[in-house]
Design a protein around this motif. Sequence first.
Motif, PDB file in Angstrom:
ATOM      1  N   LEU A 144     -46.801   1.151  54.296  1.00 47.05           N
ATOM      2  CA  LEU A 144     -46.577   0.006  55.168  1.00 47.05           C
ATOM      3  C   LEU A 144     -46.397   0.491  56.599  1.00 47.05           C
ATOM      4  O   LEU A 144     -45.667   1.447  56.860  1.00 47.05           O
ATOM      5  CB  LEU A 144     -45.345  -0.770  54.699  1.00 47.05           C
ATOM      6  CG  LEU A 144     -45.130  -2.135  55.330  1.00 47.05           C
ATOM      7  CD1 LEU A 144     -46.338  -3.041  55.115  1.00 47.05           C
ATOM      8  CD2 LEU A 144     -43.889  -2.785  54.769  1.00 47.05           C
ATOM      9  N   THR A 145     -47.091  -0.134  57.506  1.00 46.33           N
ATOM     10  CA  THR A 145     -47.055   0.222  58.910  1.00 46.33           C
ATOM     11  C   THR A 145     -46.774  -1.035  59.725  1.00 46.33           C
ATOM     12  O   THR A 145     -46.719  -2.134  59.170  1.00 46.33           O
ATOM     13  CB  THR A 145     -48.395   0.878  59.335  1.00 46.33           C
ATOM     14  OG1 THR A 145     -48.291   1.324  60.674  1.00 46.33           O
ATOM     15  CG2 THR A 145     -49.553  -0.093  59.207  1.00 46.33           C
ATOM     16  N   GLU A 146     -46.621  -0.885  61.015  1.00 40.67           N
ATOM     17  CA  GLU A 146     -46.353  -2.041  61.859  1.00 40.67           C
ATOM     18  C   GLU A 146     -47.557  -2.977  61.866  1.00 40.67           C
ATOM     19  O   GLU A 146     -48.693  -2.547  62.094  1.00 40.67           O
ATOM     20  CB  GLU A 146     -46.038  -1.593  63.286  1.00 40.67           C
ATOM     21  CG  GLU A 146     -45.651  -2.741  64.185  1.00 40.67           C
ATOM     22  CD  GLU A 146     -45.272  -2.282  65.583  1.00 40.67           C
ATOM     23  OE1 GLU A 146     -45.327  -3.115  66.485  1.00 40.67           O
ATOM     24  OE2 GLU A 146     -44.928  -1.099  65.743  1.00 40.67           O
ATOM     25  N   ILE A 147     -47.282  -4.251  61.609  1.00 43.45           N
ATOM     26  CA  ILE A 147     -48.324  -5.270  61.580  1.00 43.45           C
ATOM     27  C   ILE A 147     -48.075  -6.220  62.749  1.00 43.45           C
ATOM     28  O   ILE A 147     -47.002  -6.824  62.840  1.00 43.45           O
ATOM     29  CB  ILE A 147     -48.309  -6.045  60.239  1.00 43.45           C
ATOM     30  CG1 ILE A 147     -48.522  -5.072  59.072  1.00 43.45           C
ATOM     31  CG2 ILE A 147     -49.362  -7.145  60.245  1.00 43.45           C
ATOM     32  CD1 ILE A 147     -48.311  -5.691  57.698  1.00 43.45           C
ATOM     33  N   ALA A 148     -49.058  -6.336  63.633  1.00 49.15           N
ATOM     34  CA  ALA A 148     -48.922  -7.221  64.794  1.00 49.15           C
ATOM     35  C   ALA A 148     -49.281  -8.643  64.385  1.00 49.15           C
ATOM     36  O   ALA A 148     -50.371  -8.884  63.854  1.00 49.15           O
ATOM     37  CB  ALA A 148     -49.841  -6.751  65.915  1.00 49.15           C
ATOM     38  N   PRO A 149     -48.380  -9.599  64.590  1.00 48.39           N
ATOM     39  CA  PRO A 149     -48.672 -10.979  64.198  1.00 48.39           C
ATOM     40  C   PRO A 149     -49.793 -11.585  65.045  1.00 48.39           C
ATOM     41  O   PRO A 149     -50.014 -11.183  66.184  1.00 48.39           O
ATOM     42  CB  PRO A 149     -47.349 -11.706  64.448  1.00 48.39           C
ATOM     43  CG  PRO A 149     -46.556 -10.830  65.339  1.00 48.39           C
ATOM     44  CD  PRO A 149     -47.080  -9.438  65.214  1.00 48.39           C
ATOM     45  N   VAL A 150     -50.508 -12.536  64.451  1.00 48.31           N
ATOM     46  CA  VAL A 150     -51.562 -13.269  65.141  1.00 48.31           C
ATOM     47  C   VAL A 150     -51.188 -14.741  65.078  1.00 48.31           C
ATOM     48  O   VAL A 150     -51.045 -15.302  63.991  1.00 48.31           O
ATOM     49  CB  VAL A 150     -52.941 -13.039  64.465  1.00 48.31           C
ATOM     50  CG1 VAL A 150     -54.023 -13.883  65.136  1.00 48.31           C
ATOM     51  CG2 VAL A 150     -53.314 -11.567  64.490  1.00 48.31           C
ATOM     52  N   PRO A 151     -51.000 -15.380  66.222  1.00 46.45           N
ATOM     53  CA  PRO A 151     -50.591 -16.783  66.212  1.00 46.45           C
ATOM     54  C   PRO A 151     -51.704 -17.711  65.719  1.00 46.45           C
ATOM     55  O   PRO A 151     -52.888 -17.425  65.895  1.00 46.45           O
ATOM     56  CB  PRO A 151     -50.255 -17.079  67.678  1.00 46.45           C
ATOM     57  CG  PRO A 151     -50.930 -16.013  68.473  1.00 46.45           C
ATOM     58  CD  PRO A 151     -51.101 -14.830  67.563  1.00 46.45           C
ATOM     59  N   GLY A 152     -51.289 -18.801  65.047  1.00 39.45           N
ATOM     60  CA  GLY A 152     -52.221 -19.834  64.652  1.00 39.45           C
ATOM     61  C   GLY A 152     -53.044 -19.561  63.412  1.00 39.45           C
ATOM     62  O   GLY A 152     -54.028 -20.249  63.157  1.00 39.45           O
ATOM     63  N   VAL A 153     -52.652 -18.557  62.623  1.00 44.51           N
ATOM     64  CA  VAL A 153     -53.392 -18.252  61.392  1.00 44.51           C
ATOM     65  C   VAL A 153     -52.590 -18.748  60.195  1.00 44.51           C
ATOM     66  O   VAL A 153     -51.387 -19.004  60.304  1.00 44.51           O
ATOM     67  CB  VAL A 153     -53.680 -16.733  61.261  1.00 44.51           C
ATOM     68  CG1 VAL A 153     -54.591 -16.256  62.378  1.00 44.51           C
ATOM     69  CG2 VAL A 153     -52.404 -15.920  61.224  1.00 44.51           C
ATOM     70  N   PRO A 154     -53.230 -18.892  59.027  1.00 46.94           N
ATOM     71  CA  PRO A 154     -52.485 -19.304  57.833  1.00 46.94           C
ATOM     72  C   PRO A 154     -51.326 -18.351  57.543  1.00 46.94           C
ATOM     73  O   PRO A 154     -51.374 -17.171  57.913  1.00 46.94           O
ATOM     74  CB  PRO A 154     -53.538 -19.231  56.721  1.00 46.94           C
ATOM     75  CG  PRO A 154     -54.851 -19.371  57.427  1.00 46.94           C
ATOM     76  CD  PRO A 154     -54.659 -18.727  58.774  1.00 46.94           C
ATOM     77  N   ASP A 155     -50.272 -18.856  56.871  1.00 43.75           N
ATOM     78  CA  ASP A 155     -49.056 -18.069  56.661  1.00 43.75           C
ATOM     79  C   ASP A 155     -49.251 -16.822  55.809  1.00 43.75           C
ATOM     80  O   ASP A 155     -48.468 -15.897  55.886  1.00 43.75           O
ATOM     81  CB  ASP A 155     -47.943 -18.940  56.077  1.00 43.75           C
ATOM     82  CG  ASP A 155     -48.192 -19.335  54.636  1.00 43.75           C
ATOM     83  OD1 ASP A 155     -49.356 -19.320  54.180  1.00 43.75           O
ATOM     84  OD2 ASP A 155     -47.210 -19.674  53.949  1.00 43.75           O
ATOM     85  N   TYR A 156     -50.305 -16.761  54.996  1.00 45.78           N
ATOM     86  CA  TYR A 156     -50.525 -15.578  54.162  1.00 45.78           C
ATOM     87  C   TYR A 156     -51.163 -14.436  54.955  1.00 45.78           C
ATOM     88  O   TYR A 156     -51.246 -13.322  54.467  1.00 45.78           O
ATOM     89  CB  TYR A 156     -51.353 -15.904  52.917  1.00 45.78           C
ATOM     90  CG  TYR A 156     -52.715 -16.477  53.225  1.00 45.78           C
ATOM     91  CD1 TYR A 156     -53.790 -15.648  53.505  1.00 45.78           C
ATOM     92  CD2 TYR A 156     -52.927 -17.848  53.248  1.00 45.78           C
ATOM     93  CE1 TYR A 156     -55.035 -16.161  53.796  1.00 45.78           C
ATOM     94  CE2 TYR A 156     -54.165 -18.374  53.540  1.00 45.78           C
ATOM     95  CZ  TYR A 156     -55.214 -17.528  53.809  1.00 45.78           C
ATOM     96  OH  TYR A 156     -56.442 -18.042  54.106  1.00 45.78           O
ATOM     97  N   ILE A 157     -51.633 -14.707  56.173  1.00 44.59           N
ATOM     98  CA  ILE A 157     -52.155 -13.637  57.028  1.00 44.59           C
ATOM     99  C   ILE A 157     -50.982 -13.083  57.823  1.00 44.59           C
ATOM    100  O   ILE A 157     -50.407 -13.767  58.667  1.00 44.59           O
ATOM    101  CB  ILE A 157     -53.281 -14.136  57.952  1.00 44.59           C
ATOM    102  CG1 ILE A 157     -54.465 -14.594  57.107  1.00 44.59           C
ATOM    103  CG2 ILE A 157     -53.690 -13.031  58.926  1.00 44.59           C
ATOM    104  CD1 ILE A 157     -55.633 -15.146  57.908  1.00 44.59           C
ATOM    105  N   LEU A 158     -50.610 -11.844  57.513  1.00 46.19           N
ATOM    106  CA  LEU A 158     -49.456 -11.220  58.155  1.00 46.19           C
ATOM    107  C   LEU A 158     -49.751 -10.829  59.594  1.00 46.19           C
ATOM    108  O   LEU A 158     -48.867 -10.814  60.433  1.00 46.19           O
ATOM    109  CB  LEU A 158     -49.008  -9.995  57.367  1.00 46.19           C
ATOM    110  CG  LEU A 158     -48.476 -10.277  55.962  1.00 46.19           C
ATOM    111  CD1 LEU A 158     -48.225  -8.976  55.220  1.00 46.19           C
ATOM    112  CD2 LEU A 158     -47.208 -11.107  56.048  1.00 46.19           C
ATOM    113  N   GLY A 159     -50.989 -10.453  59.866  1.00 40.82           N
ATOM    114  CA  GLY A 159     -51.364 -10.024  61.201  1.00 40.82           C
ATOM    115  C   GLY A 159     -52.434  -8.958  61.138  1.00 40.82           C
ATOM    116  O   GLY A 159     -53.219  -8.918  60.192  1.00 40.82           O
ATOM    117  N   ILE A 160     -52.421  -8.077  62.137  1.00 42.67           N
ATOM    118  CA  ILE A 160     -53.453  -7.043  62.233  1.00 42.67           C
ATOM    119  C   ILE A 160     -52.815  -5.670  62.395  1.00 42.67           C
ATOM    120  O   ILE A 160     -51.693  -5.545  62.877  1.00 42.67           O
ATOM    121  CB  ILE A 160     -54.418  -7.317  63.404  1.00 42.67           C
ATOM    122  CG1 ILE A 160     -53.654  -7.450  64.729  1.00 42.67           C
ATOM    123  CG2 ILE A 160     -55.272  -8.554  63.131  1.00 42.67           C
ATOM    124  CD1 ILE A 160     -54.526  -7.625  65.960  1.00 42.67           C
TER     125      ILE A 160
END
Length: 161
Positions: free
Chosen positions: A40-56
Amino acid sequence: MTDLDNHVHAKTNSSSFVTFSLADETYAIDVLQVQEVLKLTEIAPVPGVPDYILGIINLRGDVVTVIDARRRMGLTEREPDDAARIVIIDVDNQNVGILVDAVAEVVQISPEDVDPAPAVGNDQSSRFILGVTSSEGGLTILISLEKLLSDEEWDLLRNIN
């Protein structure tokens, strides 16, 4: 040819699958679609995506979207611990990370050992199931990565990446 036939290669009478755990259940995905397994590494959130998408995440200069497998499959949420892993998969030439509770091992599964997916569970999670196989360790649920996301969701991921 069925989805199950596509993933359990009849020519060799077995296929390799990577097993992982989610909510105390064992799941398996085709090893040929797994690019790598990351801590597990740092995941940058992405606004406006479905809740199951943690980010990038940044994977050696490439942007990879990370999906929470628990949320996507309608399972109870849990804070990731040290065993949690991000499995980088390739589906239709699109790399995506899937957060799972833990990665176990690579196993060989013969087509004759796979039973069709039972018609149980909620519709959200059962649509991802290719089939079920049992072993000494219990049941293993084979997952279709192609069905994990709809065409519209894949389009969204391509736009994020």
